[in-house]
Every structure is written in C-alpha cells, then in structure tokens.
Write a protein that holds these residues in place. Sequence first.
Motif, mmCIF file in Angstrom:
data_model
loop_
_atom_site.group_PDB
_atom_site.id
_atom_site.type_symbol
_atom_site.label_atom_id
_atom_site.label_comp_id
_atom_site.label_asym_id
_atom_site.label_seq_id
_atom_site.Cartn_x
_atom_site.Cartn_y
_atom_site.Cartn_z
ATOM 1 N N HIS A 186 0.839 -1.210 0.000
ATOM 2 C CA HIS A 186 0.000 0.000 0.000
ATOM 3 C C HIS A 186 0.874 1.260 0.000
ATOM 4 C CE1 HIS A 186 -4.018 -1.653 0.246
ATOM 5 N NE2 HIS A 186 -3.661 -2.463 1.228
ATOM 6 N N HIS A 187 1.952 1.205 0.786
ATOM 7 C CA HIS A 187 2.869 2.357 0.856
ATOM 8 C C HIS A 187 3.461 2.638 -0.530
ATOM 9 C CE1 HIS A 187 6.115 4.896 2.365
ATOM 10 N NE2 HIS A 187 6.963 4.148 1.674
ATOM 11 N N ALA B 268 0.866 3.992 -2.940
ATOM 12 C CA ALA B 268 0.601 5.419 -2.704
ATOM 13 C C ALA B 268 1.714 6.269 -3.305
ATOM 14 C CB ALA B 268 0.455 5.686 -1.203
ATOM 15 N N GLU B 269 2.962 5.803 -3.172
ATOM 16 C CA GLU B 269 4.089 6.570 -3.727
ATOM 17 C C GLU B 269 3.928 6.760 -5.234
ATOM 18 O OE1 GLU B 269 7.509 7.202 -1.836
ATOM 19 O OE2 GLU B 269 5.813 7.439 -0.474
ATOM 20 N N LEU C 136 -1.511 -1.057 9.154
ATOM 21 C CA LEU C 136 -1.405 0.030 8.176
ATOM 22 C C LEU C 136 -1.422 1.334 8.970
ATOM 23 C CD1 LEU C 136 -1.363 0.494 5.045
ATOM 24 C CD2 LEU C 136 -3.777 1.046 5.241
ATOM 25 N N GLU D 4 -0.659 6.174 5.969
ATOM 26 C CA GLU D 4 -0.977 5.471 4.711
ATOM 27 C C GLU D 4 -2.495 5.411 4.508
ATOM 28 O OE1 GLU D 4 1.398 5.139 2.823
ATOM 29 O OE2 GLU D 4 3.119 5.007 4.159
ATOM 30 N N ARG E 197 -3.320 8.753 3.020
ATOM 31 C CA ARG E 197 -2.837 8.919 1.637
ATOM 32 C C ARG E 197 -3.726 8.126 0.675
ATOM 33 N NH1 ARG E 197 3.301 7.228 1.410
ATOM 34 N NH2 ARG E 197 3.435 8.475 -0.486
ATOM 35 N N ASP F 270 9.096 3.178 7.572
ATOM 36 C CA ASP F 270 7.930 3.677 6.818
ATOM 37 C C ASP F 270 7.495 2.709 5.735
ATOM 38 O OD1 ASP F 270 7.758 5.937 8.267
ATOM 39 O OD2 ASP F 270 8.803 7.226 6.817
ATOM 40 N N ASP F 271 8.457 2.035 5.112
ATOM 41 C CA ASP F 271 8.133 1.159 3.980
ATOM 42 C C ASP F 271 7.841 -0.264 4.452
ATOM 43 O OD1 ASP F 271 7.991 0.295 1.228
ATOM 44 O OD2 ASP F 271 10.013 -0.507 1.461
#
Length: 494
Positions: A238-239, A242-243, A268, A272, A275, A426-427
């Motif tokens: 998901h991260h 979103a990027e 999550l 995220e 975003r 974060d990832d």
Amino acid sequence: MAAQLLPILDAPGPRPALIVGARRLSAAELAAAAARHRGMLAARGVLPGDRVGVVAQGSIATAIALVGNASFGAVSVPLNPKLGPRELGHILRDAAPKLVLAASPEALGEWRDAAPLVALAELDAAGGRAPASAPARADAPLLILYTSGTTGAPKGAVLTVGNVASNLDALADAWGWGPDDRVVHALPLFHVHGLILGLFGALRAGGCLHWLPRFDARALLGALADGGTVLFAVPTMHHRIAEVAEADSSLAAGLRSARLLISGSAALSAREHRRLADLAGRGVYERYGLTETLINCAVRADGPPQPGRVGPALKGIALRLVDDDRQPTIPRDDATIGEVAVRGPNVFAGYLNRADATAAVRDDDGWFYTGDLATWREDGSVRIVGRRATDLIKTGGFKVGAGEVEAVLLEHPSVREVAVVGIPDDDLGERIVAFVVARAEEPAPEPAALIDWVAGQLTPHKRPRAVILVDALPRNPMGKVQKKLLRERSAPVS
Ligand code: MCA
Ligand code: AMP
C-alpha cells in the motif's frame, strides 16, 4: 461432515476464474486443468491425505497445482522458492512430502534427493485417469504452512478444510464478497494472505483472481483499473502504491474503480490510510489474522472504514482479551491492553510434530493465544497495539524470528555476539537491524558480507537491512541483552 472447498470446480462456467499475466482461464478451463492435475497425482500413487510439496514459483502452474491438490484431497506444503538451504532442509524433513512439485530439480538445490520431484509443466500436467474432485471431511488437513517463532526453525501449521472454508465464508459475509468480484493481488502463494484469501477465497466466492506473481505497484494499479474490484495487499505494498499514484495521478484510476481496498498481515499506519483515502476517494479496510487462526477480525465493508482498528471478530469466531494469567478480565474501554485470544472453527489443528508448541498456544478449552496485544471497544471492535514477543519481527508482511537470524549470524567466523531487533520503518513496517560484536582475533566483518551471509542461508527477506558493529551489547544485571536500548540507539540510522 463433508465439505466442498471450491464448488466452482464442480459447476464450472465460461467466466474467467484465474488471470496470470497473459493467461486467462475460465472456470471450465481451470476445472479441467485441476482434473488433469488429479490424474497426474493418482498416476504417481498419491492418495488423498498424502502431503505434496509445491515450490510456489510465480507461474500459473503453481496456482493450478495448489487448486488441483485441494480438489484431490492432497495436503499441500507450499514452499517459498527463495527458502534458504537450512529452512528447506528442515521443512522437507519435518513434512516428509510424498512428492514435490517444482518447475525444475534445481528448485530444491542441495535437497533435490529429499523427495521425488515432479516438474510443474505449464498447464498440461497430463496423467492417468482423473478422479472426480472429492468433498473432504471438514477436519481433513488441507495445508501445512510454515511460520517462524521467536527462535528455532519454522513450525508447520496444519490447516484443515473446515478452517479454510469457514473462514472464507465469514470473510465473504464481512466483505459482501461474491461471484462478481475480481480480486487483484501480488502476494506470494505460500502464505495465508495470498493463497487462502487470494486464491482459494476468490474461487470459493465463485469469482475471479487476477494474480501478479511479482509485486509492481504500477502493474497492480493497471490490473485494478482493468476490471479488478477488490485489492488485497500488505502495508508495504500500500505504501509503494501510494508513492507511485501520488507521483502519477493517472495511476490512481485503479484505486478509484475498485469497490474494496483491503490491508492486512501488519498494521497500516494512519498516514498510509490518509494517503490512500485521498487517492482512492474511499478508505482502506483492515483485517487481522495469523497463520494459525486465519482471519480473526475484519472491519465490515457495509460500514465506514476505521483507520487504526481491525474490526470485530468475524461471524462464528469467539474473541476475548486476556490478562497475563489468561483471564478474560480486560474491560471494553478501548484503553486497557490485553492479549487477543480466539476460539472457533478457524483455529488450526496444531503444529506438525510439535505437540509441545501447540499446547503452549492453545488451551484445553480450545482458546488460541495470539501473542498480539490489543484494546477493544464496547461494540467488540479491536485495536492492535503491539506484540507480546518483541523478538518477533514483521517486515514487509513477513514474520521473522530474531533468534533465527541471530543463530545464523553467530555461525559467521567473525561474529562473537549479536542481537537482532526490528526498527520501525515507513516502507517495511519494521526493518531488521543486527547489532554485532566482532571477534577481536578475526578481521572486522563487512556489514554487507554479513547481510549476504544471512541471505545465503535463510530466505532473503530475513536478512538484516543494516548491520551495526558495536564494542559490546548492553546487558542488564542478569546478563540479558537489553534490546529496548538497542532499538533506541538505532533510531538515528532509520
Ligand atoms: C535481496 N535479495 C537478495 C539479497 N537481497 N538475494 C540474495 N542475497 C541478498 N543479499 C533479493 C530477494 O530475494 C528478492 O528477489 C529481491 O532481492 C528483493 O528482496 P526484498 O528487498 O526482500 O523484497 P522487497 O522488495 O522489500 O519486497 C517487498 C514485498 C514483500 C514485495 C512487499 O515483502 C512481500 O511480498 N511481502 C508479502 C508478505 C506476505 O505475503 N505476508 C503474508 C503472511 P526477487 O525480487 O527475485 O524476489 S500471512 C499473514 O501475515 C497473516 C495470516 C495475515 O494477516 O495475512
Ligand atoms: P503470520 O504468523 O505471518 O501469519 O503473522 C501474524 C501476525 O501478523 C499477527 O500475529 C499480527 O501480529 C500481525 N498482523 C496481521 N494482520 C494485522 C493487522 N491488520 N494489524 C496489525 N497486525 C497484524
């Protein structure tokens, strides 16, 4: 009670059931391929109840083999194709499969003689006469999925037909999941998320799975835009989705056209959630589970998303929060923290060959103790806040035991002491970091060499992303390594 796990194989139609790359199989074609697979198993002397390893490479043949095994009544032991030699050897000894299905003998490396091997030919595993798909008893084993503990080798969780069927039906209820749904995912087929929910779930619902064997955020969004209705992904995916969708807004179309975005396997983050909701115009729904219990809780799709919460227990599953003595004393005040315990048709049959480990997590009344810490609300909705065992790391949605990585590093000639911790990332959710004390008499080890040392013996996702050389590990007066201090110390490198 006999249960048919995948009724679509007995009443197949022309609608697509499985899409992998350029291959698109209708339910009728999938049913025929599964029948050929059953013929191949029968011709090799496999009987229902026998264990069959499947090296879960990223091809449609893997999906067909897993569906075919299930329809025959064989117990699949899915194997991550990137398993390191020590894990693969352990699993082959422990599960002792009658047969292993793989693209080629090289897939088993030094263990190629451990079990008879059959090449997974693309789609045409022609064999003897195909026996009809067999309804299996609900308590018949269906899968053995290997999962890491804090230390030691991975344990094989035995999941039955009834575990899987009941759990998928409960999820269908929570998500309104049906024949018109096309699930899109890029998860591996050797864990619960990609295999049970993604493959078996989509087929049991009578719908379709569009599977991307390799994760690529753009390709996943393209598949969603091309008729996908439901997305399954771990938070790392998901991260990354979103990027790319933020960088190229045209890609967000896939997120906007899907009816349901699901996240699971790890928490999550609120960031995220925000975003993705901004990009998709609708929020992400979380669900929470374990290999041993399948999915316990889900936020219902007929209500609003609830960032930070994993929802109430699924239909048919009893859930409670317990204190350190496993007493259900935790009030539904959403503040007091307890351990999540569950009971129901979802709870596994036990760990293969490990009655001791099974007894440690499941009591005589059938309650399974998850090790996850949570609070709950009056309406039963659960908020996961942490884990009992800080030595269990979730990285990219994969569970990794710190002890397993430490044991491999300690075998390196330059390593005297080591402590492995998970650092917030974060990832990846958590990033594996190893603190190493080098042997004075040996040349100082290169961090990159130590990372490769782990990646060469264990699955590469278990490798540390960073190795930090230290003069000594912080210990308490009892001599125990204080991992909390190490986690604080590694903050600057994150
Ligand atoms: C990297 N590689 C190496 C090395 N470093 N190989 C040898 N030596 C090295 N030093 C290779 C890897 O094998 C891999 O190859 C590639 O480089 C990238 O590896 P890595 O960096 O680890 O992968 P990533 O890009 O960070 O992967 C992110 C990911 C992945 C795609 C999100 O973590 C993933 O698929 N996660 C899904 C986990 C999952 O399904 N969990 C469900 C568990 P190659 O590219 O060839 O592969 S079930 C569960 O949790 C419960 C029930 C639930 O609730 O769902
Ligand atoms: P595994 O043994 O790989 O199946 O991982 C199970 C673990 O994943 C659980 O015990 C939880 O710690 C974690 N997990 C799964 N889903 C979620 C979620 N939605 N939120 C937080 N943690 C989760």
